[in-house]
Write a protein that holds these residues in place. Sequence first.
Motif, PDB file in Angstrom:
ATOM      1  N   GLN A 353       0.802  -1.226   0.000  1.00  0.00           N
ATOM      2  CA  GLN A 353       0.000   0.000   0.000  1.00  0.00           C
ATOM      3  C   GLN A 353       0.834   1.275   0.000  1.00  0.00           C
ATOM      4  N   PHE A 354       2.034   1.230   0.613  1.00  0.00           N
ATOM      5  CA  PHE A 354       2.797   2.456   0.816  1.00  0.00           C
ATOM      6  C   PHE A 354       4.196   2.356   0.205  1.00  0.00           C
ATOM      7  N   THR A 360       9.777   8.430  -0.528  1.00  0.00           N
ATOM      8  CA  THR A 360       8.964   9.579  -0.105  1.00  0.00           C
ATOM      9  C   THR A 360       9.798  10.838   0.092  1.00  0.00           C
ATOM     10  N   TRP A 503       9.120  15.157   4.049  1.00  0.00           N
ATOM     11  CA  TRP A 503       8.516  14.958   5.364  1.00  0.00           C
ATOM     12  C   TRP A 503       9.069  15.952   6.385  1.00  0.00           C
ATOM     13  N   PRO A 546       3.400   6.717   4.145  1.00  0.00           N
ATOM     14  CA  PRO A 546       2.659   7.448   3.114  1.00  0.00           C
ATOM     15  C   PRO A 546       3.481   8.640   2.593  1.00  0.00           C
ATOM     16  N   GLN A 547       3.096   9.153   1.453  1.00  0.00           N
ATOM     17  CA  GLN A 547       3.679  10.402   0.972  1.00  0.00           C
ATOM     18  C   GLN A 547       3.215  11.535   1.889  1.00  0.00           C
ATOM     19  N   TRP A 548       4.094  12.501   2.140  1.00  0.00           N
ATOM     20  CA  TRP A 548       3.781  13.609   3.029  1.00  0.00           C
ATOM     21  C   TRP A 548       2.555  14.385   2.562  1.00  0.00           C
ATOM     22  N   ILE A 549       2.410  14.513   1.265  1.00  0.00           N
ATOM     23  CA  ILE A 549       1.286  15.274   0.711  1.00  0.00           C
ATOM     24  C   ILE A 549      -0.054  14.635   1.057  1.00  0.00           C
ATOM     25  N   ASP A 550      -0.050  13.333   1.364  1.00  0.00           N
ATOM     26  CA  ASP A 550      -1.282  12.607   1.677  1.00  0.00           C
ATOM     27  C   ASP A 550      -1.629  12.631   3.166  1.00  0.00           C
ATOM     28  N   VAL A 551      -0.789  13.270   3.979  1.00  0.00           N
ATOM     29  CA  VAL A 551      -1.037  13.305   5.426  1.00  0.00           C
ATOM     30  C   VAL A 551      -1.850  14.555   5.774  1.00  0.00           C
ATOM     31  N   PRO A 552      -3.047  14.401   6.335  1.00  0.00           N
ATOM     32  CA  PRO A 552      -3.863  15.572   6.697  1.00  0.00           C
ATOM     33  C   PRO A 552      -3.148  16.474   7.697  1.00  0.00           C
TER      34      PRO A 552
END
Length: 593
Positions: A353-354, A360, A503, A546-552
């Motif tokens: 998944q990641f 990243t 990150w 996860p990619q940093w851009i995908d972290v809320p």
Amino acid sequence: MAVRQRLYSKEDGKKKNLVSKQLSFDQYFDLDTPQSPGITTAIEKLSTSIGTESRGAIFTRTEVVDFILDLAGYTTDQPLHQQRILEPSFGRGDFLLPIVSRLLTAWKTTKKTGQTIDELSNAIRAVELHSETFHSTREAVIALLISENIASKIATDLADRWLSQADFLLAPLESQFDFVVGNPPYVRQELIPPSLLIEYRRRYQTIYDRADLYIPFIERSLMLLAKGGSLAFICADRWMKNRYGGPLRGLVAEQFHLKIYVDMVNTPAFQSDVIAYPAITVISRETPSATRIAYRPVIDQASLTKLATSLRVKTLPKTAESVRELAKVVQGSEPWLLESADQMMLIRRLEQQFPSLEETGCKVGIGVATGADKAFIGKFEQLDVEADRKLAMVTTKDIASGEVKWLGQGVINPFADEGGLVDLSDYPRLHSYLNERKEVIKNRHCAKKSPENWYRTIDRITPSLAKTPKLLIPDIKGEAHIVYENGTLYPHHNLYYVTSDEWELRSLQAVLLSAVTRLFIATYSTQMQGGFLRFQAQYLRRIRIPQWIDVPQILREELADAAIKRDLLACNRATFKLYGLNDKEQFILGDNG
């Protein structure tokens, strides 16, 4: 029949298949080829070495020897005199003497059809390089045979047919074997004479990177197995997961079956303490299927006998408590994942998944190795060189508390910013400082290899790294020890570091402090004495995030706050949200926060 050999090179920590060629089985059997004087001298030197370290001698407890022989199937209910067993490094006889006893016990129950010497002479082959050890163990074998009512002359003849004083990796061995058992020698490459190491590399496909000597021992032993035959070794488990074990894992995947694995963590398997944890593996020349696994058995005769029976039973009962089966443990040259099935499923899901840590935008590196720390490292203020020729350094002692508390160390930087070494004539204080320590500095291997660059450190120093914020990670720790450094210190070679252009490091720190990271490291790392894990670059690069851009944004803040407070439960809670772990997956990690 031939064996395909793969040759590898290192590129960004990954293996590349460069060459594929055919090696004749003569490599493993008919090795009686003329040897150069250098090789002969090296073998003679090793055969008379005194220290156990240079010989890689580690002795195995009797209960464990019996357990391994049982796992291999070398039991007295078999016609052992009609089968062949090999002990490739018999030492003082920890395995050899029980083998002889089992052979005689089984043979005495059979109907004799010929002379003792004829019926038994082909049953055992055992090799030992060390001269003094060879002769003392030979006498012990003869004494054992005589005690079993075998005539003295026949006992001597059998011992001379069974035993060889030779280098197992170079010695000729006729035919194939139904069993290969033992405890192969633990010898680091730097302890092997260069001419001998070159010859080993020429002959064996699995000597890759910094592989210990037990790696080619396993390779040759496997290739000497007859169809259906089994190898049962106890040795360090490093090769099952780390980089240098890749070619050997690939060989097992292509031609063999990992039948049994017994984790010997925290068990007194040997007669002395060892730093790396051992494991017992049974690998057979047969069609692969599921692997039987047991963990940390009690070391007593009754418990091990019962466990051996459970591991070898034809069909494993569903109620089996001490033994489990795992499918697809062996997958090419990939590390063997031998943890629980639930943990393996979680690891595989996260991997699918990641992306990996470095995919990243993170970079994993290691601090500078100088080759002569006493010359290049000292109290920063006392390093009498030009101001731009030294850097403040961070070591493991500086981060022991979990935060950076600089103790004042510094490192000499002999490199010019534009590349290459500085001209010492431009730096008289540096020149004087290095000349005072010239004898120590020039005695290093890298200096001897390149005398004109005698004052370089082993690793190039890049001052910009000191100015870069980074996460610092000691190599050996029981738990993750991830420390934030704000960009003022240069890391020592006992520290790994992570930098990132994507990150935010405090948020990343929380992830690396979490139970998820520990699962990745524990899965791929080898464990050391005391339960410590290796937080090396090759294992850190296995971590998926996860990619940093995908972290809320709200989760970014939660992660950073948990790291700053060093609240490990909060790090877990935030990280579990990051990965979307369900209750079962959190339970698998042993901490649901």
